[in-house]
Design a protein around this motif. Structure first.
Motif, PDB file in Angstrom:
ATOM      1  N   ALA A 159       1.175  -1.308  -0.371  1.00 29.90           N
ATOM      2  CA  ALA A 159      -0.065   0.395  -0.412  1.00 29.90           C
ATOM      3  C   ALA A 159       1.008   0.875   0.043  1.00 29.90           C
ATOM      4  N   VAL A 160       2.039   0.789   0.764  1.00 32.50           N
ATOM      5  CA  VAL A 160       2.710   2.344   0.999  1.00 32.50           C
ATOM      6  C   VAL A 160       3.560   1.983  -0.308  1.00 32.50           C
ATOM      7  N   ALA A 163       1.229   4.607  -3.094  1.00 28.42           N
ATOM      8  CA  ALA A 163       1.023   5.428  -2.711  1.00 28.42           C
ATOM      9  C   ALA A 163       1.784   6.182  -2.192  1.00 28.42           C
ATOM     10  N   GLN A 164       3.296   6.294  -2.099  1.00 30.95           N
ATOM     11  CA  GLN A 164       4.025   6.333  -2.205  1.00 30.95           C
ATOM     12  C   GLN A 164       5.438   6.992  -2.929  1.00 30.95           C
ATOM     13  N   THR A 165       6.057   7.342  -3.129  1.00 32.27           N
ATOM     14  CA  THR A 165       7.358   6.976  -3.269  1.00 32.27           C
ATOM     15  C   THR A 165       8.517   6.500  -3.012  1.00 32.27           C
ATOM     16  N   TYR A 166      10.306   6.463  -3.718  1.00 30.21           N
ATOM     17  CA  TYR A 166      11.067   6.414  -3.139  1.00 30.21           C
ATOM     18  C   TYR A 166      12.043   7.306  -2.268  1.00 30.21           C
ATOM     19  N   ALA A 167      12.157   7.755  -1.602  1.00 29.78           N
ATOM     20  CA  ALA A 167      12.909   8.468  -0.848  1.00 29.78           C
ATOM     21  C   ALA A 167      14.581   9.007  -1.200  1.00 29.78           C
ATOM     22  N   GLY A 168      15.491   7.787  -1.541  1.00 31.33           N
ATOM     23  CA  GLY A 168      16.262   7.606  -1.687  1.00 31.33           C
ATOM     24  C   GLY A 168      17.193   8.056  -3.357  1.00 31.33           C
ATOM     25  N   SER A 227       7.419   8.656   7.710  1.00 37.59           N
ATOM     26  CA  SER A 227       8.654   8.519   7.306  1.00 37.59           C
ATOM     27  C   SER A 227       8.830   9.937   6.021  1.00 37.59           C
ATOM     28  N   HIS A 228       7.089   9.757   5.959  1.00 35.22           N
ATOM     29  CA  HIS A 228       7.211  11.192   4.468  1.00 35.22           C
ATOM     30  C   HIS A 228       7.890  12.591   4.995  1.00 35.22           C
ATOM     31  N   LYS A 229       6.922  12.271   6.154  1.00 35.90           N
ATOM     32  CA  LYS A 229       7.158  13.875   6.430  1.00 35.90           C
ATOM     33  C   LYS A 229       9.226  14.093   7.026  1.00 35.90           C
ATOM     34  N   GLY A 233       9.227   9.758   1.728  1.00 41.25           N
ATOM     35  CA  GLY A 233       8.542   9.144   0.968  1.00 41.25           C
ATOM     36  C   GLY A 233       9.060   8.074   1.892  1.00 41.25           C
ATOM     37  N   TYR A 234       9.514   6.915   1.377  1.00 39.23           N
ATOM     38  CA  TYR A 234       9.748   5.815   1.989  1.00 39.23           C
ATOM     39  C   TYR A 234      11.398   5.265   1.326  1.00 39.23           C
ATOM     40  N   SER A 235      11.431   4.246   2.074  1.00 38.52           N
ATOM     41  CA  SER A 235      12.596   3.551   2.076  1.00 38.52           C
ATOM     42  C   SER A 235      13.068   2.065   2.273  1.00 38.52           C
ATOM     43  N   GLY A 236      13.530   0.884   1.591  1.00 36.11           N
ATOM     44  CA  GLY A 236      13.372  -0.731   1.824  1.00 36.11           C
ATOM     45  C   GLY A 236      13.417  -1.368   3.033  1.00 36.11           C
ATOM     46  N   ASP A 237      14.205   0.000   4.363  1.00 28.10           N
ATOM     47  CA  ASP A 237      13.998  -0.641   5.662  1.00 28.10           C
ATOM     48  C   ASP A 237      12.814   0.294   6.217  1.00 28.10           C
ATOM     49  N   VAL A 238      12.515   1.032   5.923  1.00 29.02           N
ATOM     50  CA  VAL A 238      10.596   1.734   6.003  1.00 29.02           C
ATOM     51  C   VAL A 238       9.413   1.006   6.154  1.00 29.02           C
TER      52      VAL A 238
END
Length: 257
Positions: A159-160, A163-168, A227-229, A233-238
């Motif tokens: 779901a993440v 909904a979001q994009t990769y942060a790195g 995490s978005h804040k 976005g997200y990372s693999g660890d997140v």
């Protein structure tokens, strides 16, 4: 020409190899890893298998012991089967969000293989909460609960992804991430696997399941928003941490209800 069922089986094998220690990721049809987005829809299906393994260990152990031992053995079984993949993400995320003050610092801490105080605490407390919550459930319910929880916990990262994009920087990641969001069609297929996993316990303990899902979803959503804040976005660890907090929250909810 490769048929659609063969392609789907190939993607399932890659999902199984990514989320578990089984060496099957690159054996399906001889194909290499085509990228996380191509097989993320099968994450809950792998969760069903992990839940069946963990639930079987719990049930067998409950014939011999009572108290915390069956629950502890069930959690250990899932740790071994997955290679503690999600726990590693939880620890790195806790270290990054607890010790980093800027986006760059948090992303750098996540890439650091060393384990810090926040990571140790997150691992210890998270494992303890899962074991204690699971120990309160009757064996017959625990088996069904573990299947539902493990599938739902694998759907949460999907779901993440949608909904979001990769942060790195995707080019520096160990896993193949896309710079866009996961297509909703892929997320819907993952949802179907999750619904399949929760049907058995839904008929036996509907109220407990609803409470558990609410708890798990609430914790996952809270971590996703933070995490978005924190990193944009997200990372693999997140993603691993989101799987863990859903698992913890869902088991706590089931135990409460």
């Amino acid at each position: 020409m490769i048929s659609k069922p063969m392609i789907a089986f190939d993607r399932f094998r890659q999902a199984l190899g990514f989320l578990t220690i089984l060496p099957v990721r690159e054996k399906a049809g001889g194909s290499a890893d085509a990228g996380l987005f191509t097989y993320a829809r099968f994450f809950p299906a792998v969760g069903i298998l992990a839940g069946l393994l963990s639930g079987s260990i719990f049930y067998i152990a409950s014939l011999i012991w009572t108290g915390l031992i069956p629950a502890l053995l069930a959690v250990i079984a899932s740790l071994i089967a997955t290679g503690a993949l999600h726990e590693d993400g939880l620890a790195d995320t806790a270290d990054a969000f607890g010790g980093g003050w800027t986006r760059e610092q948090r992303l750098a801490i996540m890439k650091d293989s060393r384990l810090g105080t926040y990571g140790v605490l997150a691992l210890g407390l998270g494992t303890a909460l899962r074991v204690c919550a699971l120990a309160t459930l009757p064996p017959s319910i625990a088996v069904l609960a573990l299947v539902a929880v493990h599938a739902g916990a694998r759907f949460a990262p999907v779901a993440v992804l949608a909904a979001q994009t990769y942060a790195g920087d995707p080019s520096t990641a160990k896993t193949s991430y896309a710079s866009t969001r996961l297509p909703m069609s892929e997320a819907r297929q993952a949802l179907l696997w999750t619904l399949l996993a929760i049907i058995p316990i839904l008929f036996m303990r509907p109220f407990a399941l609803i409470v558990g899902l609410i708890f798990g979803a609430a914790l996952s959503l809270a971590l996703t928003l933070y995490s978005h804040k924190a990193i944009g976005g997200y990372s693999g660890d997140v993603l691993g941490a989101i799987e863990q907090v859903f698992e913890i929250g869902c088991l706590l909810g089931l135990a409460a209800a």
